[in-house]
Motif scaffolding. Structure first.
Motif, PDB file in Angstrom:
ATOM      1  N   ARG A  17      -1.080  35.310  75.172  1.00  0.00           N
ATOM      2  CA  ARG A  17      -2.015  35.669  76.129  1.00  0.00           C
ATOM      3  C   ARG A  17      -1.723  35.553  77.564  1.00  0.00           C
ATOM      4  N   ARG A  18      -0.786  34.403  77.737  1.00  0.00           N
ATOM      5  CA  ARG A  18      -0.196  34.573  79.314  1.00  0.00           C
ATOM      6  C   ARG A  18       0.530  35.730  79.521  1.00  0.00           C
ATOM      7  N   THR A  19       1.475  36.327  78.643  1.00  0.00           N
ATOM      8  CA  THR A  19       1.993  37.594  79.024  1.00  0.00           C
ATOM      9  C   THR A  19       1.202  38.621  79.357  1.00  0.00           C
ATOM     10  N   VAL A  20       0.081  38.736  78.476  1.00  0.00           N
ATOM     11  CA  VAL A  20      -0.899  39.970  78.865  1.00  0.00           C
ATOM     12  C   VAL A  20      -1.561  39.454  80.055  1.00  0.00           C
ATOM     13  N   ASP A  21      -2.205  38.503  80.388  1.00  0.00           N
ATOM     14  CA  ASP A  21      -2.749  38.094  81.502  1.00  0.00           C
ATOM     15  C   ASP A  21      -1.729  38.405  82.820  1.00  0.00           C
TER      16      ASP A  21
ATOM     17  N   ALA B   3       5.083  41.774  70.446  1.00  0.00           N
ATOM     18  CA  ALA B   3       3.957  41.584  69.767  1.00  0.00           C
ATOM     19  C   ALA B   3       2.888  41.429  70.601  1.00  0.00           C
ATOM     20  N   ALA B   4       3.165  40.914  71.812  1.00  0.00           N
ATOM     21  CA  ALA B   4       2.018  40.713  72.781  1.00  0.00           C
ATOM     22  C   ALA B   4       1.483  42.355  73.258  1.00  0.00           C
ATOM     23  N   LEU B   5       2.262  43.044  73.580  1.00  0.00           N
ATOM     24  CA  LEU B   5       1.870  44.441  74.039  1.00  0.00           C
ATOM     25  C   LEU B   5       1.018  45.153  72.890  1.00  0.00           C
TER      26      LEU B   5
ATOM     27  N   ARG C 247      -2.585  46.282  73.193  1.00  0.00           N
ATOM     28  CA  ARG C 247      -2.512  47.590  73.451  1.00  0.00           C
ATOM     29  C   ARG C 247      -3.577  48.169  74.058  1.00  0.00           C
ATOM     30  N   ALA C 248      -4.662  48.239  73.560  1.00  0.00           N
ATOM     31  CA  ALA C 248      -5.864  48.996  73.913  1.00  0.00           C
ATOM     32  C   ALA C 248      -6.256  48.313  75.391  1.00  0.00           C
ATOM     33  N   GLU C 249      -6.075  47.027  75.481  1.00  0.00           N
ATOM     34  CA  GLU C 249      -6.517  46.161  76.799  1.00  0.00           C
ATOM     35  C   GLU C 249      -5.408  46.564  77.899  1.00  0.00           C
ATOM     36  N   LEU C 250      -4.382  46.662  77.602  1.00  0.00           N
ATOM     37  CA  LEU C 250      -3.145  46.921  78.552  1.00  0.00           C
ATOM     38  C   LEU C 250      -3.378  48.396  78.836  1.00  0.00           C
ATOM     39  N   ALA C 251      -3.622  49.242  78.076  1.00  0.00           N
ATOM     40  CA  ALA C 251      -3.465  50.824  78.327  1.00  0.00           C
ATOM     41  C   ALA C 251      -4.625  51.148  79.285  1.00  0.00           C
ATOM     42  N   GLU C 252      -5.422  50.233  79.555  1.00  0.00           N
ATOM     43  CA  GLU C 252      -6.545  50.592  80.548  1.00  0.00           C
ATOM     44  C   GLU C 252      -5.910  50.725  81.967  1.00  0.00           C
TER      45      GLU C 252
ATOM     46  N   PRO D 247       4.171  50.748  69.982  1.00  0.00           N
ATOM     47  CA  PRO D 247       3.072  51.264  69.079  1.00  0.00           C
ATOM     48  C   PRO D 247       2.061  50.173  68.761  1.00  0.00           C
ATOM     49  N   ASP D 248       0.930  50.664  68.292  1.00  0.00           N
ATOM     50  CA  ASP D 248      -0.105  49.776  67.808  1.00  0.00           C
ATOM     51  C   ASP D 248       0.430  48.598  66.714  1.00  0.00           C
TER      52      ASP D 248
END
Length: 406
Positions: A75-79, A104-106, A110-115, A122-123
């Motif tokens: 979660r911290r990576t994505v944030d 794994a995080a990406l 993926r959908a959240e980051l792709a915005e 890949p998914d």
């Protein structure tokens, strides 16, 4: 005349598409440095995000280095990536993970980051087959791809039932990030049933039930370690090479290759592409094998859904994996390429101790070792065009050795 106009049109389109679009590399060690140099020397801006002191921050091709703590946490990576992307206006930039936990995080988010970003990873429906070796080996067996004999005991009492395995044994994690950071090792070796029980008990304190793998140890050293590397898209490899991972560090269950040479092995291409087609894979990938001298089969060990340490070897033969992925993400034409045999890559700072241990064990002689360095075309870190990371690697060695348990 028409051909010249077509080429000019493609070049103009390329400039428009790449204008102000860059890349974010997550993890700035030597494989991240390879991505930075690949893109940066073409004028593409590159941000590096890392949670440790790393070589890429010293590269002249790094546009900006950002320290973000605890990138092992999903979660911290994505944030952190979303915060960096929003703060610096990195809309449509391409994300490059260099570690499995980042993959794994990406993938899971993926959908959240792709915005905000372009996310080549890949998914999860595809990545899960590489992330968990239980999935990897099951699918490989279903596809007729050889694997080492592997069992998954949940309790120490079940070790007595492993009649199909004889010493030595390898104790490995099904999901390696749950093990590597805690032990600083990729796997443990047990030479007797008693040692197996001791190490299994230790592993049980670190891993959830069912994640401990007990696997046969395939005989042989670096001359029997191979990998297939590719940019894979639409069921086929656009760019690919096969290599022998001649030396690794540590010698047993190496966490990283130290000397690699390209070879011609169509069988690895066929096996790997069969697996990648089955999972609908897209992007950069390394698939690891070991040749079993007992039955002459190449047995699948691992699938890495990301760049790998020696990906820069491809660029020596005109196959720049990092730039190929970037171009494809931007909709630019990508030319198919296959690397031939006879090229070599080395990371000297880890190859020297690996070679010393191999010399002591009698696996290589000094003349052969010196000859391998003379024919080496690619260095992992040192570059006359970008020298600071090479000096930084030497200065950072005590820090990295302590942090990674080298």
């Amino acid at each position: 005349m028409n051909d010249r106009l077509a080429v000019s049109s493609i070049e103009a389109r390329s400039e428009r598409l790449t204008d102000n679009i860059g890349a974010v590399v997550v993890g700035g060690d030597y494989q991240g440095l390879g991505i930075v140099r690949s893109l940066g020397q073409r004028g593409i801006p590159v941000f590096v995000v890392d949670d440790e002191l790393s070589l890429s921050r010293f590269s002249k091709y790094t546009t900006r280095f950002l320290h973000k703590p605890d990138l092992r946490d999903e979660r911290r990576t994505v944030d952190s990536l979303l915060e960096v992307g929003t703060r610096f206006g990195l809309q449509d930039w391409v994300l490059y993970p260099t570690r499995d936990e980042t993959v794994a995080a990406l993938s899971r988010h993926r959908a959240e980051l792709a915005e905000l970003f372009r996310v080549p990873t890949p998914d999860w429906s595809s990545v899960q087959w590489a992330w968990d070796k239980r999935n990897t080996y099951k699918l490989a067996q279903d596809l007729g791809i050889p694997t080492p004999v592997t069992l998954y005991p949940e309790h120490i009492a079940q070790l007595a039932e492993l009649h199909c395995l004889t010493p030595p044994f390898a104790i490995k994690p099904a999901i390696k990030e749950h093990f590597v950071y805690a032990t600083k090792a990729k796997a443990w070796r047990a030479d007797t049933p008693e040692e197996l029980k001791t190490l299994f008990s230790k592993a049980s304190e670190l891993l959830p039930k069912g994640e401990i793998m007990v696997q046969e140890v395939i005989p042989g050293g670096g001359c029997q370690q191979f990998s297939y590397c590719a940019f894979f898209r639409d069921g086929s490899a656009v760019g690919k090479m096969t290599v022998r991972r001649t030396r690794q560090h540590p010698l047993q269950f190496g966490r990283a290759s130290t000397y690699v040479e390209t070879v011609d092995l169509p069988i690895l291409e066929e096996l790997s592409e069969r697996f990648l087609r089955a999972i609908g894979y897209y992007g950069l990938v390394e698939v690891e094998y070991k040749l079993d001298p007992r039955d002459s089969q190449y047995k699948l060990l691992d699938v890495n859904a990301r760049t790998w340490g020696y990906h820069t070897l491809g660029a020596t033969a005109g196959l720049d994996f990092s730039h190929m992925l970037f171009s494809d993400q931007l909709g630019l034409p990508v030319q198919a390429c296959r690397v031939g045999a006879g090229l070599a890559w080395v990371r000297m700072i880890t190859d020297l101790p690996a070679a010393y241990m191999a010399l002591r064990a009698g696996d290589v002689d000094l003349k052969c070792y010196m000859r391998s360095l003379k024919t080496c075309a690619t260095k992992a870190v040192f570059s006359t065009r970008d020298p600071l990371p090479g000096f930084a690697e030497i200065l950072l060695l005590p820090y990295l050795a302590c942090k990674r348990g080298l």
